[in-house]
Motif scaffolding. Structure first.
Motif, PDB file in Angstrom:
ATOM      1  N   PRO A  71      35.426  46.081  42.743  1.00  0.00           N
ATOM      2  CA  PRO A  71      36.083  46.956  42.136  1.00  0.00           C
ATOM      3  C   PRO A  71      36.239  48.157  42.676  1.00  0.00           C
ATOM      4  CG  PRO A  71      34.343  45.863  40.973  1.00  0.00           C
ATOM      5  CD  PRO A  71      34.352  45.074  42.133  1.00  0.00           C
ATOM      6  N   GLU A  72      35.336  48.619  43.753  1.00  0.00           N
ATOM      7  CA  GLU A  72      35.282  49.965  44.407  1.00  0.00           C
ATOM      8  C   GLU A  72      36.137  50.085  45.301  1.00  0.00           C
ATOM      9  OE1 GLU A  72      31.733  47.148  45.733  1.00  0.00           O
ATOM     10  OE2 GLU A  72      32.309  48.132  43.807  1.00  0.00           O
ATOM     11  N   ASN A  78      33.691  42.341  37.228  1.00  0.00           N
ATOM     12  CA  ASN A  78      33.077  43.562  37.234  1.00  0.00           C
ATOM     13  C   ASN A  78      34.456  44.457  37.185  1.00  0.00           C
ATOM     14  OD1 ASN A  78      30.526  42.602  37.122  1.00  0.00           O
ATOM     15  ND2 ASN A  78      30.576  42.188  39.102  1.00  0.00           N
ATOM     16  N   HIS A  79      35.405  44.200  37.167  1.00  0.00           N
ATOM     17  CA  HIS A  79      36.541  45.190  36.973  1.00  0.00           C
ATOM     18  C   HIS A  79      36.726  45.820  35.703  1.00  0.00           C
ATOM     19  CE1 HIS A  79      38.467  44.319  40.917  1.00  0.00           C
ATOM     20  NE2 HIS A  79      38.103  43.171  40.828  1.00  0.00           N
ATOM     21  N   TYR A  80      35.616  46.747  35.164  1.00  0.00           N
ATOM     22  CA  TYR A  80      35.675  47.158  34.141  1.00  0.00           C
ATOM     23  C   TYR A  80      36.703  48.322  33.705  1.00  0.00           C
ATOM     24  CZ  TYR A  80      30.942  45.143  34.316  1.00  0.00           C
ATOM     25  OH  TYR A  80      30.138  44.183  34.515  1.00  0.00           O
ATOM     26  N   LEU A  81      37.082  48.949  34.484  1.00  0.00           N
ATOM     27  CA  LEU A  81      37.794  50.265  34.407  1.00  0.00           C
ATOM     28  C   LEU A  81      39.466  49.553  34.145  1.00  0.00           C
ATOM     29  CD1 LEU A  81      38.424  53.140  34.074  1.00  0.00           C
ATOM     30  CD2 LEU A  81      38.556  53.573  36.592  1.00  0.00           C
ATOM     31  N   ALA A 115      40.049  46.691  33.275  1.00  0.00           N
ATOM     32  CA  ALA A 115      40.173  45.886  31.893  1.00  0.00           C
ATOM     33  C   ALA A 115      40.254  46.804  30.885  1.00  0.00           C
ATOM     34  CB  ALA A 115      38.723  45.168  31.795  1.00  0.00           C
ATOM     35  N   GLY A 116      39.286  47.945  30.825  1.00  0.00           N
ATOM     36  CA  GLY A 116      39.435  49.068  29.958  1.00  0.00           C
ATOM     37  C   GLY A 116      40.971  49.621  29.729  1.00  0.00           C
ATOM     38  N   LEU A 117      41.652  49.958  30.816  1.00  0.00           N
ATOM     39  CA  LEU A 117      42.815  50.534  30.753  1.00  0.00           C
ATOM     40  C   LEU A 117      43.783  49.395  30.277  1.00  0.00           C
ATOM     41  CD1 LEU A 117      42.603  52.707  34.057  1.00  0.00           C
ATOM     42  CD2 LEU A 117      42.962  53.499  31.662  1.00  0.00           C
ATOM     43  N   ALA A 118      43.702  48.196  30.813  1.00  0.00           N
ATOM     44  CA  ALA A 118      44.627  47.208  30.437  1.00  0.00           C
ATOM     45  C   ALA A 118      44.418  46.960  29.126  1.00  0.00           C
ATOM     46  CB  ALA A 118      44.352  45.838  31.071  1.00  0.00           C
ATOM     47  N   VAL A 119      43.272  46.758  28.370  1.00  0.00           N
ATOM     48  CA  VAL A 119      43.188  46.700  26.803  1.00  0.00           C
ATOM     49  C   VAL A 119      43.924  47.930  26.117  1.00  0.00           C
ATOM     50  CG1 VAL A 119      41.484  46.885  24.967  1.00  0.00           C
ATOM     51  CG2 VAL A 119      41.134  45.237  26.989  1.00  0.00           C
ATOM     52  N   ILE A 120      43.882  48.981  26.597  1.00  0.00           N
ATOM     53  CA  ILE A 120      44.429  50.273  25.909  1.00  0.00           C
ATOM     54  C   ILE A 120      45.846  50.440  25.999  1.00  0.00           C
ATOM     55  CG2 ILE A 120      44.680  52.871  25.989  1.00  0.00           C
ATOM     56  CD1 ILE A 120      41.749  52.956  27.057  1.00  0.00           C
TER      57      ILE A 120
END
Length: 191
Positions: free
Chosen positions: A32-33, A151-154, A156-161
């Motif tokens: 992710p980084e 572990n690609h939380y960001l 995933a979160g943006l994709a959900v939005i």
């Protein structure tokens, strides 16, 4: 022209499917980084664009809504639908679409021309659109879970939005349109 659509659009869909799988595989194998904020935003947007495009191009060429049972399209609880419509502010999404795209009369006439046959076409279009957005919403939700597992939380979160705005809102809007049309048609047949 119809024959060209039936060949070219599925090829576009297959290409977007390939690109989606390729992007997901790249993400799973990368840390992710490795991605900066701009790249994260771009990846989340592209995931939504590619996967929604897979369903959209198929829907432009073929009647895809038949892939779900008729019972799926029946509005069983109109009050709950109205509640979600208001709770999520879908009316603002609808206004945005009217201003940006559907504001032109020519665009609207493709879907509803004011006749009884126009109602039938509009119902067909809402089902086609809903199927594409519903399918995209489900697949993107699963992909987001997969990305969280990597572990690609960001991303995933943006994709959900983006998925909620780009796919869930249109599903609710199409169901809301159909509910209103069915109400109008039932009033016409009862009088």
């Amino acid at each position: 022209m119809k024959l060209v659509k039936k060949i070219i659009f599925p090829l576009c869909s297959a290409f977007l499917l390939y690109r989606s799988v390729e992007l997901i595989n790249t993400l799973i194998s990368a840390k992710p980084e490795f991605y900066n904020l701009v790249e994260v935003l771009l990846i989340a947007f592209l995931l939504n664009l590619f996967i929604t495009g897979v369903f959209a191009f198929l829907g432009f060429a073929y009647t895809t809504y038949y892939l779900l049972p008729k019972s799926y399209y029946k509005i069983n609880n109109p009050n709950k639908l109205k509640k979600y419509y208001n709770l999520f502010g879908v009316k603002y999404f609808k206004t945005f679409l009217l201003v940006v795209f559907w504001g032109k009369k020519g665009n609207r006439k493709k879907y509803f021309d004011g006749t009884k046959k126009g109602f039938d076409n509009f119902i067909f279009q809402t089902k086609q659109s809903e199927f594409g957005h519903f399918g995209s919403f489900i697949v993107l939700s699963l992909v987001s879970i997969l990305l969280i597992g990597s572990n690609h939380y960001l991303i995933a979160g943006l994709a959900v939005i983006i998925n909620i705005i780009g796919n869930l809102y249109p599903v609710i809007l199409q169901r809301f349109h159909r509910m209103r049309i069915e109400k109008i048609l039932s009033l016409k047949t009862s009088s």
